[in-house]
Design a protein around this motif. Structure first.
Motif, mmCIF file in Angstrom:
data_model
loop_
_atom_site.group_PDB
_atom_site.id
_atom_site.type_symbol
_atom_site.label_atom_id
_atom_site.label_comp_id
_atom_site.label_asym_id
_atom_site.label_seq_id
_atom_site.Cartn_x
_atom_site.Cartn_y
_atom_site.Cartn_z
ATOM 1 N N ILE A 1 -0.325 -8.890 -1.976
ATOM 2 C CA ILE A 1 -0.756 -7.625 -1.381
ATOM 3 C C ILE A 1 0.493 -6.817 -1.034
ATOM 4 O O ILE A 1 1.406 -7.319 -0.388
ATOM 5 N N TYR A 2 0.505 -5.573 -1.488
ATOM 6 C CA TYR A 2 1.608 -4.664 -1.197
ATOM 7 C C TYR A 2 1.140 -3.637 -0.187
ATOM 8 O O TYR A 2 0.019 -3.123 -0.292
ATOM 9 N N VAL A 3 2.001 -3.331 0.782
ATOM 10 C CA VAL A 3 1.692 -2.328 1.812
ATOM 11 C C VAL A 3 2.888 -1.396 1.899
ATOM 12 O O VAL A 3 4.036 -1.847 1.938
ATOM 13 N N LYS A 4 2.604 -0.085 1.905
ATOM 14 C CA LYS A 4 3.691 0.887 2.074
ATOM 15 C C LYS A 4 3.201 2.034 2.932
ATOM 16 O O LYS A 4 2.007 2.291 3.039
ATOM 17 N N ASP A 5 4.143 2.723 3.563
ATOM 18 C CA ASP A 5 3.754 3.910 4.316
ATOM 19 C C ASP A 5 3.705 5.085 3.350
ATOM 20 O O ASP A 5 4.205 5.014 2.224
ATOM 21 N N THR A 6 3.070 6.170 3.765
ATOM 22 C CA THR A 6 2.878 7.292 2.869
ATOM 23 C C THR A 6 4.183 7.977 2.503
ATOM 24 O O THR A 6 4.229 8.735 1.534
ATOM 25 N N ASN B 1 -7.764 -1.181 3.405
ATOM 26 C CA ASN B 1 -7.022 -2.414 3.669
ATOM 27 C C ASN B 1 -7.865 -3.646 3.370
ATOM 28 O O ASN B 1 -7.520 -4.752 3.761
ATOM 29 N N GLU B 2 -8.997 -3.463 2.682
ATOM 30 C CA GLU B 2 -9.879 -4.579 2.337
ATOM 31 C C GLU B 2 -9.946 -4.752 0.829
ATOM 32 O O GLU B 2 -10.004 -3.775 0.078
ATOM 33 N N PHE B 3 -9.958 -6.027 0.409
ATOM 34 C CA PHE B 3 -10.033 -6.362 -1.004
ATOM 35 C C PHE B 3 -11.048 -7.480 -1.197
ATOM 36 O O PHE B 3 -11.091 -8.422 -0.412
ATOM 37 N N ASP C 1 5.110 2.888 12.359
ATOM 38 C CA ASP C 1 5.260 3.911 13.400
ATOM 39 C C ASP C 1 4.325 5.103 13.232
ATOM 40 O O ASP C 1 3.851 5.662 14.200
ATOM 41 N N ASN C 2 4.051 5.514 11.976
ATOM 42 C CA ASN C 2 3.231 6.708 11.801
ATOM 43 C C ASN C 2 1.771 6.402 11.488
ATOM 44 O O ASN C 2 0.949 7.304 11.468
ATOM 45 N N GLY C 3 1.431 5.140 11.206
ATOM 46 C CA GLY C 3 0.047 4.743 10.997
ATOM 47 C C GLY C 3 -0.561 5.166 9.680
ATOM 48 O O GLY C 3 -1.766 5.081 9.501
ATOM 49 N N ASN C 4 0.248 5.645 8.747
ATOM 50 C CA ASN C 4 -0.262 6.092 7.452
ATOM 51 C C ASN C 4 0.138 5.105 6.369
ATOM 52 O O ASN C 4 1.104 5.303 5.638
ATOM 53 N N LEU C 5 -0.635 4.039 6.248
ATOM 54 C CA LEU C 5 -0.316 2.984 5.295
ATOM 55 C C LEU C 5 -1.230 3.033 4.080
ATOM 56 O O LEU C 5 -2.374 3.460 4.161
ATOM 57 N N LYS C 6 -0.708 2.571 2.951
ATOM 58 C CA LYS C 6 -1.448 2.427 1.702
ATOM 59 C C LYS C 6 -1.342 0.969 1.281
ATOM 60 O O LYS C 6 -0.363 0.285 1.574
ATOM 61 N N TYR C 7 -2.365 0.486 0.554
ATOM 62 C CA TYR C 7 -2.454 -0.928 0.192
ATOM 63 C C TYR C 7 -2.740 -1.076 -1.298
ATOM 64 O O TYR C 7 -3.464 -0.265 -1.882
ATOM 65 N N ALA C 8 -2.190 -2.129 -1.895
ATOM 66 C CA ALA C 8 -2.452 -2.425 -3.303
ATOM 67 C C ALA C 8 -2.523 -3.937 -3.490
ATOM 68 O O ALA C 8 -1.893 -4.700 -2.762
ATOM 69 N N LEU C 9 -3.267 -4.339 -4.502
ATOM 70 C CA LEU C 9 -3.456 -5.751 -4.801
ATOM 71 C C LEU C 9 -2.822 -6.061 -6.150
ATOM 72 O O LEU C 9 -3.153 -5.423 -7.161
ATOM 73 N N ASP C 10 -1.886 -7.003 -6.154
ATOM 74 C CA ASP C 10 -1.277 -7.556 -7.356
ATOM 75 C C ASP C 10 -0.377 -6.622 -8.149
ATOM 76 O O ASP C 10 0.074 -6.984 -9.230
ATOM 77 N N THR C 11 -0.123 -5.423 -7.669
ATOM 78 C CA THR C 11 0.806 -4.530 -8.345
ATOM 79 C C THR C 11 1.380 -3.539 -7.346
ATOM 80 O O THR C 11 0.716 -3.156 -6.395
ATOM 81 N N ILE D 1 -11.011 -9.913 1.917
ATOM 82 C CA ILE D 1 -9.876 -10.107 2.808
ATOM 83 C C ILE D 1 -9.463 -8.758 3.379
ATOM 84 O O ILE D 1 -9.634 -7.722 2.742
ATOM 85 N N SER D 2 -8.958 -8.778 4.610
ATOM 86 C CA SER D 2 -8.472 -7.573 5.270
ATOM 87 C C SER D 2 -7.001 -7.757 5.600
ATOM 88 O O SER D 2 -6.598 -8.831 6.044
ATOM 89 N N VAL D 3 -6.234 -6.698 5.405
ATOM 90 C CA VAL D 3 -4.808 -6.716 5.702
ATOM 91 C C VAL D 3 -4.603 -6.019 7.042
ATOM 92 O O VAL D 3 -5.109 -4.923 7.261
ATOM 93 N N ASP D 4 -3.873 -6.665 7.935
ATOM 94 C CA ASP D 4 -3.580 -6.088 9.241
ATOM 95 C C ASP D 4 -2.092 -5.776 9.289
ATOM 96 O O ASP D 4 -1.269 -6.674 9.447
#
Length: 66
Positions: free
Chosen positions: A59-64, A47-49, A27-37, A20-23
Motif C-alpha cells: 500500500i502506497y500513501v502520499k500527500d497531495t 483508504n479502503e481496499f 500535517d495537512n490531512g490530504n492523503l492519497k492511497y494506492a494498492l500495489d503500484t 482493509i483500511s489504511v490509517d
C-alpha cells in the motif's frame, strides 16, 4: 513523498475477500492511497481496499503535494 507500508499476509479460506483500511496521517490531512503500484494515476482518496484473503499487497500513501 510516499510512505511504503509493509504488506500484511492474511490467512483465510480460498476465494474469501476482505476489506482493509489504511490509517495514516500527515500535517495537512490530504492523503492519497494506492494498492500495489505507485503510478500517479492509481492513487485515490479512499483508504479502503478489498483484496483476496491470503494474499499480500503493498500500500502506497502520499500527500497531495506529491
Amino acid at each position: 513523498m510516499a510512505w511504503l507500508f509493509p504488506s500484511k499476509l492474511v490467512y483465510a479460506s480460498d476465494w474469501e475477500y476482505i476489506t482493509i483500511s489504511v490509517d495514516a496521517t500527515d500535517d495537512n490531512g490530504n492523503l492519497k492511497y494506492a494498492l500495489d503500484t505507485d503510478d500517479p494515476a492509481a492513487f485515490t482518496d479512499s483508504n479502503e481496499f478489498t483484496i483476496l484473503a491470503g494474499t499480500s499487497h503493498t500500500i502506497y500513501v502520499k500527500d497531495t503535494a506529491g
